[in-house]
Write an enzyme that holds these catalytic residues in place. Structure first.
Site, PDB file in Angstrom:
ATOM      1  N   ARG A  51     -48.584 114.659 -17.362  1.00  0.00           N
ATOM      2  CA  ARG A  51     -47.556 115.780 -17.361  1.00  0.00           C
ATOM      3  C   ARG A  51     -47.902 116.740 -18.352  1.00  0.00           C
ATOM      4  NH1 ARG A  51     -46.338 113.430 -13.432  1.00  0.00           N
ATOM      5  NH2 ARG A  51     -44.420 112.267 -12.936  1.00  0.00           N
ATOM      6  N   GLU A  91     -44.937 124.282 -15.595  1.00  0.00           N
ATOM      7  CA  GLU A  91     -44.986 124.224 -14.486  1.00  0.00           C
ATOM      8  C   GLU A  91     -43.505 124.402 -13.865  1.00  0.00           C
ATOM      9  OE1 GLU A  91     -47.042 120.617 -13.478  1.00  0.00           O
ATOM     10  OE2 GLU A  91     -45.778 120.182 -11.845  1.00  0.00           O
ATOM     11  N   HIS A  99     -50.542 119.989  -9.267  1.00  0.00           N
ATOM     12  CA  HIS A  99     -49.724 118.659  -9.286  1.00  0.00           C
ATOM     13  C   HIS A  99     -50.154 117.748  -8.073  1.00  0.00           C
ATOM     14  CE1 HIS A  99     -46.559 116.540 -11.428  1.00  0.00           C
ATOM     15  NE2 HIS A  99     -47.178 115.670 -10.832  1.00  0.00           N
TER      16      HIS A  99
HETATM   17  N1  LIG Z   1     -50.676 114.398 -11.377  1.00  0.00           N
HETATM   18  C1  LIG Z   1     -50.094 113.420 -10.915  1.00  0.00           C
HETATM   19  O1  LIG Z   1     -50.037 113.589  -9.578  1.00  0.00           O
HETATM   20  C2  LIG Z   1     -49.636 112.130 -11.194  1.00  0.00           C
HETATM   21  C3  LIG Z   1     -49.389 112.034 -12.351  1.00  0.00           C
HETATM   22  N2  LIG Z   1     -48.974 110.728 -13.007  1.00  0.00           N
HETATM   23  C4  LIG Z   1     -48.584 110.675 -14.630  1.00  0.00           C
HETATM   24  O2  LIG Z   1     -49.503 109.771 -15.109  1.00  0.00           O
HETATM   25  C5  LIG Z   1     -48.637 108.862 -15.860  1.00  0.00           C
HETATM   26  C6  LIG Z   1     -49.617 107.589 -16.239  1.00  0.00           C
HETATM   27  O3  LIG Z   1     -49.615 106.691 -14.919  1.00  0.00           O
HETATM   28  P1  LIG Z   1     -49.796 105.464 -14.960  1.00  0.00           P
HETATM   29  O4  LIG Z   1     -51.070 105.084 -15.656  1.00  0.00           O
HETATM   30  O5  LIG Z   1     -49.533 104.903 -13.660  1.00  0.00           O
HETATM   31  O6  LIG Z   1     -48.569 104.816 -15.877  1.00  0.00           O
HETATM   32  P2  LIG Z   1     -48.343 103.576 -16.639  1.00  0.00           P
HETATM   33  O7  LIG Z   1     -46.723 103.360 -16.949  1.00  0.00           O
HETATM   34  O8  LIG Z   1     -48.966 102.411 -15.732  1.00  0.00           O
HETATM   35  O9  LIG Z   1     -49.264 103.565 -18.106  1.00  0.00           O
HETATM   36  C7  LIG Z   1     -49.062 104.466 -19.008  1.00  0.00           C
HETATM   37  C8  LIG Z   1     -49.695 104.077 -20.256  1.00  0.00           C
HETATM   38  O10 LIG Z   1     -49.592 104.982 -21.347  1.00  0.00           O
HETATM   39  C9  LIG Z   1     -49.381 104.094 -22.600  1.00  0.00           C
HETATM   40  N3  LIG Z   1     -49.100 105.271 -23.564  1.00  0.00           N
HETATM   41  C10 LIG Z   1     -47.711 105.487 -23.773  1.00  0.00           C
HETATM   42  N4  LIG Z   1     -47.601 106.161 -24.854  1.00  0.00           N
HETATM   43  C11 LIG Z   1     -48.974 106.531 -25.156  1.00  0.00           C
HETATM   44  C12 LIG Z   1     -49.473 107.043 -26.523  1.00  0.00           C
HETATM   45  N5  LIG Z   1     -48.804 107.904 -27.432  1.00  0.00           N
HETATM   46  N6  LIG Z   1     -51.013 107.005 -26.432  1.00  0.00           N
HETATM   47  C13 LIG Z   1     -51.519 106.227 -25.568  1.00  0.00           C
HETATM   48  N7  LIG Z   1     -51.120 105.676 -24.585  1.00  0.00           N
HETATM   49  C14 LIG Z   1     -49.704 105.897 -24.691  1.00  0.00           C
HETATM   50  C15 LIG Z   1     -48.530 103.042 -22.104  1.00  0.00           C
HETATM   51  O11 LIG Z   1     -48.862 101.914 -23.020  1.00  0.00           O
HETATM   52  C16 LIG Z   1     -49.282 102.682 -20.750  1.00  0.00           C
HETATM   53  O12 LIG Z   1     -50.125 101.685 -20.999  1.00  0.00           O
HETATM   54  C17 LIG Z   1     -47.482 109.048 -15.178  1.00  0.00           C
HETATM   55  O13 LIG Z   1     -46.210 108.614 -16.340  1.00  0.00           O
HETATM   56  C18 LIG Z   1     -47.136 110.161 -14.573  1.00  0.00           C
HETATM   57  O14 LIG Z   1     -46.326 110.928 -15.729  1.00  0.00           O
HETATM   58  C19 LIG Z   1     -48.930 109.684 -12.369  1.00  0.00           C
HETATM   59  C20 LIG Z   1     -49.256 109.621 -10.946  1.00  0.00           C
HETATM   60  C21 LIG Z   1     -49.617 110.800 -10.450  1.00  0.00           C
HETATM   61  O1  LIG Z   2     -46.140 109.906  -9.299  1.00  0.00           O
HETATM   62  C1  LIG Z   2     -46.145 110.845 -10.140  1.00  0.00           C
HETATM   63  O2  LIG Z   2     -45.732 110.486 -11.277  1.00  0.00           O
HETATM   64  C2  LIG Z   2     -46.531 112.195  -9.743  1.00  0.00           C
HETATM   65  O3  LIG Z   2     -46.759 112.926 -10.684  1.00  0.00           O
HETATM   66  C3  LIG Z   2     -46.344 112.509  -8.388  1.00  0.00           C
HETATM   67  O4  LIG Z   2     -47.588 112.094  -7.763  1.00  0.00           O
HETATM   68  C4  LIG Z   2     -46.020 113.731  -8.291  1.00  0.00           C
HETATM   69  O5  LIG Z   2     -45.610 114.283  -6.896  1.00  0.00           O
HETATM   70  P1  LIG Z   2     -44.224 115.072  -6.542  1.00  0.00           P
HETATM   71  O6  LIG Z   2     -43.293 114.024  -7.137  1.00  0.00           O
HETATM   72  O7  LIG Z   2     -44.109 115.978  -7.440  1.00  0.00           O
HETATM   73  O8  LIG Z   2     -44.432 115.152  -5.205  1.00  0.00           O
END
Ligand SMILES: NC(=O)C1=CN([C@@H]2O[C@H](COP(=O)(O)OP(=O)(O)OC[C@H]3O[C@@H](n4cnc5c(N)ncnc54)[C@H](O)[C@@H]3O)[C@@H](O)[C@H]2O)C=CC1
Ligand SMILES: O=C(O)C(=O)[C@H](O)COP(=O)(O)O
Length: 373
Positions: A213, A247, A264
């Site tokens: 994010r 953003e 994004h």
């Molecule tokens: N750009 C995009 O399209 C996307 C962005 N995202 C973002 O990526 C993030 C991570 O996704 P996932 O790995 O699936 O989430 P997840 O919830 O599976 O893993 C996040 C990890 O971060 C760790 N964490 C929390 N605070 C921390 C810190 N201060 N230092 C180090 N580690 C810490 C947690 O313990 C957890 O293991 C999501 O929360 C979302 O905001 C996710 C999918 C798509």
């Molecule tokens: O899964 C997440 O977390 C993401 O960041 C999404 O892939 C972002 O997609 P939109 O929700 O903004 O379409």
């Protein structure tokens, strides 16, 4: 039943039309007015859903029982006031891991694009901050490429990842990739996790990639880091951003200094988006007390098998990426949207940012081309 959805969700008619009427709006344009008679609300990451939004909708239509189910077809949940919504009895669901593979593939692609020679060397070390769904998938891909991986996560332990603190990791890696949720006001909060101190610990040529994010990386610290290199005549750090602190508005001061910038879309594969909706559908069925009947089976078109298991990922990716990744075009498309804003500065207009995302030609995950992991 009345179901209000963000128009950017995939396959909503397929999964939800049997439950009632599905009405779609732009995600940033879902207001109380649109929820007056809604029973369920399905969003992605750009709709802020709070108790106030639902209470305002009830105030507009007091005889209607308010929204009782909020589903987000995303991994991130920082746009939902989960506690507040649950406290008022609303069922809240998201889609953990739905597009984790898409993000992991995006990160590897970005590293190979930004510094191909260095990434192909056998001493390349990747630092992963956040070892959840994305971080562990990225670890797996990185190990297949022969990279050394160091991870940071105060909340989990993985037997196959060397774990250190952030301060220990930053000075020793060739690239840092961020995969934490956006959190504030709690121990180990991630808001501005990558600030001036963190950047100062990194070697000047360490690549920084943020797909988590925007506010996890402090934009002012990044700009200061670029300025410091420029003023000392050094090349600036390679930074890849898919998410931005402000953003959907992005200033050219930032954009002009980025190695790669995308709107994004790191998680935007056909599979990732479809899985997101499918997972929300499963939670919706549970709320309704019924067994899910629909799946994604047979819903996604098949692709030519480009990967050959006889060769390693490292041997194949450099040749295949131009065919299976749109990253270069995505970066150019975003930069092409720069225009003068009301303050006379060049920036990306939020409307253009959202249009690029809405019309994004969804990528396919490598498994669809025959990569067997
Ligand atoms: N750009 C995009 O399209 C996307 C962005 N995202 C973002 O990526 C993030 C991570 O996704 P996932 O790995 O699936 O989430 P997840 O919830 O599976 O893993 C996040 C990890 O971060 C760790 N964490 C929390 N605070 C921390 C810190 N201060 N230092 C180090 N580690 C810490 C947690 O313990 C957890 O293991 C999501 O929360 C979302 O905001 C996710 C999918 C798509
Ligand atoms: O899964 C997440 O977390 C993401 O960041 C999404 O892939 C972002 O997609 P939109 O929700 O903004 O379409």
């Amino acid at each position: 039943m009345q179901i209000v959805v963000d128009e950017n969700l995939s396959l909503t008619d397929y999964f939800f039309s049997s439950f009632g009427e599905v009405t779609a709006y732009a995600g940033r344009g879902i207001y109380a007015e649109n929820l007056k008679v809604a029973d369920a609300l399905l969003v992605r990451s750009v709709t802020k859903v709070t108790p106030k939004l639902l209470q305002d909708a009830t105030a507009l239509s007091p005889t209607h029982q308010r929204v009782k189910f909020v589903g987000s077809a995303t991994i991130g949940m920082d746009h939902l006031d989960v506690e507040g919504l649950r406290a008022m009895g609303v069922i809240v669901a998201n889609a953990p891991g739905c597009n984790a593979q898409a993000v992991a593939e995006y990160v590897v692609t970005a590293i190979l694009m930004v510094q191909p020679k260095r990434a192909l060397s056998d001493s390349f070390t990747l630092g992963i901050v956040g070892l959840g769904n994305v971080g562990t998938r990225l670890n797996r891909l990185a190990k297949r490429l022969g990279w050394r991986v160091i991870g940071v996560d105060p909340f989990v332990t993985h037997a196959d990842i060397e774990q250190v603190t952030l301060a220990e990791m930053l000075p020793q890696v060739d690239a840092v990739s961020i995969h934490v949720p956006l959190t504030q006001h709690r121990a180990n909060a991630t808001y501005h996790l990558m600030d001036e101190q963190a950047l100062a610990l990194m070697k000047p040529d360490t690549i920084l990639i943020n797909t988590a994010r925007g506010p996890v990386v402090k934009e002012a610290a990044l700009l200061a880091d670029f300025n410091l290199s420029q003023s000392s005549g050094e090349p600036i750090r390679s930074v890849v951003l898919d998410v931005f602190e402000h953003e959907p508005r992005i200033s050219n001061t930032l954009l002009a200094n980025l190695a790669i910038a995308t709107p994004h879309i790191a998680g935007y594969t056909l599979e990732g988006k479809a899985r997101g909706t499918e997972m929300v559908y499963q939670a919706f069925c549970q709320w309704q007390g019924i067994k899910p009947q629909l799946t994604l089976e047979g819903m996604l078109p098949s692709m030519p098998k480009l990967f050959d298991q006889k060769y390693s990922l490292l041997e194949q990716l450099p040749q295949l990426l131009p065919q299976i990744s749109s990253m270069h075009a995505d970066d150019l498309a975003l930069r092409a949207c720069l225009k003068q804003d009301s303050s006379g500065e060049q920036s990306i207009d939020p409307v253009d940012f959202d249009r690029l995302r809405r019309d994004y030609p969804l990528r396919r995950e490598w498994s669809s081309y025959g990569d067997q992991g």
